[in-house]
Scaffold this motif. Structure first.
Motif, short mmCIF file in Angstrom:
data_model
loop_
_atom_site.label_atom_id
_atom_site.label_comp_id
_atom_site.label_asym_id
_atom_site.label_seq_id
_atom_site.Cartn_x
_atom_site.Cartn_y
_atom_site.Cartn_z
N ARG A 71 0.84 -1.20 0.00
CA ARG A 71 0.00 0.00 0.00
C ARG A 71 0.87 1.25 0.00
N THR A 72 1.93 1.25 0.81
CA THR A 72 2.83 2.40 0.86
C THR A 72 3.62 2.55 -0.42
N TRP A 73 4.11 1.43 -0.92
CA TRP A 73 4.97 1.45 -2.10
C TRP A 73 4.21 1.92 -3.34
N LEU A 74 2.95 1.52 -3.45
CA LEU A 74 2.18 1.81 -4.65
C LEU A 74 1.41 3.12 -4.60
N THR A 75 1.65 3.93 -3.59
CA THR A 75 1.01 5.24 -3.53
C THR A 75 1.39 6.06 -4.76
N ARG A 76 0.41 6.66 -5.38
CA ARG A 76 0.68 7.47 -6.56
C ARG A 76 1.65 8.60 -6.21
N ASN A 77 2.61 8.84 -7.09
CA ASN A 77 3.61 9.89 -6.89
C ASN A 77 4.39 9.71 -5.60
N ALA A 78 4.65 8.44 -5.24
CA ALA A 78 5.43 8.15 -4.04
C ALA A 78 6.82 8.78 -4.16
N SER A 79 7.35 9.25 -3.05
CA SER A 79 8.62 9.98 -3.07
C SER A 79 9.79 9.12 -3.52
N TRP A 80 9.73 7.78 -3.27
CA TRP A 80 10.86 6.93 -3.65
C TRP A 80 11.11 6.96 -5.15
N ARG A 81 10.07 7.23 -5.94
CA ARG A 81 10.23 7.24 -7.39
C ARG A 81 11.15 8.38 -7.86
N LYS A 82 11.26 9.42 -7.06
CA LYS A 82 12.07 10.58 -7.44
C LYS A 82 13.52 10.44 -6.99
N MET A 83 13.85 9.40 -6.27
CA MET A 83 15.20 9.22 -5.74
C MET A 83 16.14 8.66 -6.81
N PHE A 84 17.38 9.14 -6.83
CA PHE A 84 18.38 8.57 -7.72
C PHE A 84 18.75 7.17 -7.23
N VAL A 85 19.10 6.30 -8.15
CA VAL A 85 19.50 4.94 -7.75
C VAL A 85 20.90 4.93 -7.18
N SER A 86 21.68 5.99 -7.42
CA SER A 86 23.04 6.04 -6.90
C SER A 86 23.51 7.50 -6.87
N GLN A 87 24.65 7.72 -6.19
CA GLN A 87 25.35 9.00 -6.22
C GLN A 87 26.82 8.75 -6.55
N PRO A 88 27.41 9.43 -7.55
CA PRO A 88 26.67 10.22 -8.54
C PRO A 88 25.70 9.32 -9.30
N PRO A 89 24.69 9.89 -9.94
CA PRO A 89 23.65 9.08 -10.55
C PRO A 89 24.14 8.23 -11.73
N ILE A 90 23.59 7.02 -11.84
CA ILE A 90 23.75 6.20 -13.04
C ILE A 90 23.12 6.96 -14.20
N GLU A 91 23.75 6.91 -15.37
CA GLU A 91 23.25 7.68 -16.50
C GLU A 91 22.83 6.84 -17.69
N GLU A 92 23.10 5.53 -17.67
CA GLU A 92 22.75 4.70 -18.82
C GLU A 92 22.25 3.33 -18.36
N ILE A 93 21.38 2.75 -19.17
CA ILE A 93 21.00 1.35 -19.04
C ILE A 93 21.28 0.68 -20.38
N HIS A 94 22.12 -0.34 -20.37
CA HIS A 94 22.39 -1.14 -21.56
C HIS A 94 21.53 -2.41 -21.43
N TRP A 95 20.60 -2.57 -22.36
CA TRP A 95 19.56 -3.61 -22.24
C TRP A 95 19.71 -4.61 -23.39
N LYS A 96 19.77 -5.88 -23.04
CA LYS A 96 19.81 -6.94 -24.04
C LYS A 96 18.69 -7.92 -23.73
N VAL A 97 17.91 -8.29 -24.74
CA VAL A 97 16.81 -9.22 -24.54
C VAL A 97 16.99 -10.44 -25.43
N THR A 98 16.78 -11.60 -24.84
CA THR A 98 16.84 -12.87 -25.56
C THR A 98 15.50 -13.56 -25.44
N ARG A 99 14.87 -13.85 -26.58
CA ARG A 99 13.56 -14.51 -26.59
C ARG A 99 13.77 -16.02 -26.69
N GLU A 100 13.63 -16.70 -25.58
CA GLU A 100 13.80 -18.15 -25.60
C GLU A 100 12.48 -18.87 -25.80
#
Length: 260
Positions: A71-100
């Motif tokens: 209930r707390t986690w899924l609150t709309r506009n929850a503050s945790w969503r605005k937090m950086f995942v790291s300091q200094p912030p991560i700036e890229e996601i390299h994504w690879k998908v394999t369809r098995e």
């Protein structure tokens, strides 16, 4: 909470340097609640410095067994969503998908796509969480090492092709502040995928098209003079490229030709 220093310590304000003596600092507050997202073992008090963690929707669901937490986690506009995942912030996601869940083209390997997402203002937890929950279904997530050194081969013999590719990936990982995600899609993951709304407010991932730098497909092509070889075909970063990414990463059990 107007203090810039406090906002930085709480990962709401960007810091140009780590909060600790290491290369960068992961968001320990969020990692406490969802440790697999941060390469943190659930039975340890410290974050791993490097390595890959396995993550699935089933494992995520186990983190939200408590109704009050959901209930707390899924609150709309929850503050945790605005937090950086790291300091200094991560700036890229390299994504690879394999369809098995699809046949092997060319009889050599599974269909693959790669995508690069850029977050020049820093990757925030809301975007990271949306991209995982909005896709499916099992992931190997590798964070860049917290240390500054690079790995080296333990023997003097020339590296094999596989070792060399791994080394190249690790070199990029150390040089860039990026998270590497390898997603595997299986035919039997549909039930978990359909239940993900229990711990996620459904979001249209097209909103992250602005962060999409490129999408590439690994295709089996005929080459001049006869013969075939694997090559990456770029889809760019337009609306069609985003749709290509979504087709590859969503809805387990479907083959791409089934989409309109």
């Amino acid at each position: 909470m107007r203090s810039p220093r406090l906002q930085t310590k709480l990962f709401f304000r960007k810091s140009p340097k780590p909060l600790t003596g290491q290369r960068y600092t992961k968001n320990h507050t969020i990692a406490f609640f969802i440790p697999p997202f941060f390469n943190m073992a659930s039975n340890e008090s410290e974050l791993h410095h490097s390595g890959t963690t396995n993550l699935s929707l089933g494992r995520i669901r186990s983190l939200f067994h408590d109704e009050d937490m959901r209930r707390t986690w899924l609150t709309r506009n929850a503050s945790w969503r605005k937090m950086f995942v790291s300091q200094p912030p991560i700036e890229e996601i390299h994504w690879k998908v394999t369809r098995e869940d699809q046949p092997e083209p060319g009889g050599r390997m599974w269909p693959e796509k790669t995508a690069l997402f850029k977050f020049p203002d820093g990757l925030r937890m809301g975007a990271f969480y949306d991209l995982i929950l909005g896709t499916t279904s099992r992931y190997h997530i590798t964070w860049p090492s917290l240390e500054c050194h690079r790995e080296s081969f333990e023997h003097s013999d020339p590296p094999s092709e596989t070792e060399w590719k791994v080394y190249q990936v690790n070199t990029k990982k150390y040089r860039r502040n990026a998270i590497l995600i390898h997603q595997y899609v299986f035919m039997d993951d549909r039930p978990e995928y359909q239940q993900r709304e229990m711990f996620w407010n459904p979001t249209d991932l097209r909103k992250y098209r602005q962060n999409l730098a490129t999408v590439k497909s690994l295709v089996w092509k005929e080459v001049a003079g006869g013969g075939m070889k694997w090559t990456y075909e770029s889809h760019g970063n337009d609306a069609e490229a985003m749709e290509c990414f979504l087709r590859a990463t969503q809805e387990p059990g479907h083959r791409e030709e089934e989409y309109p």
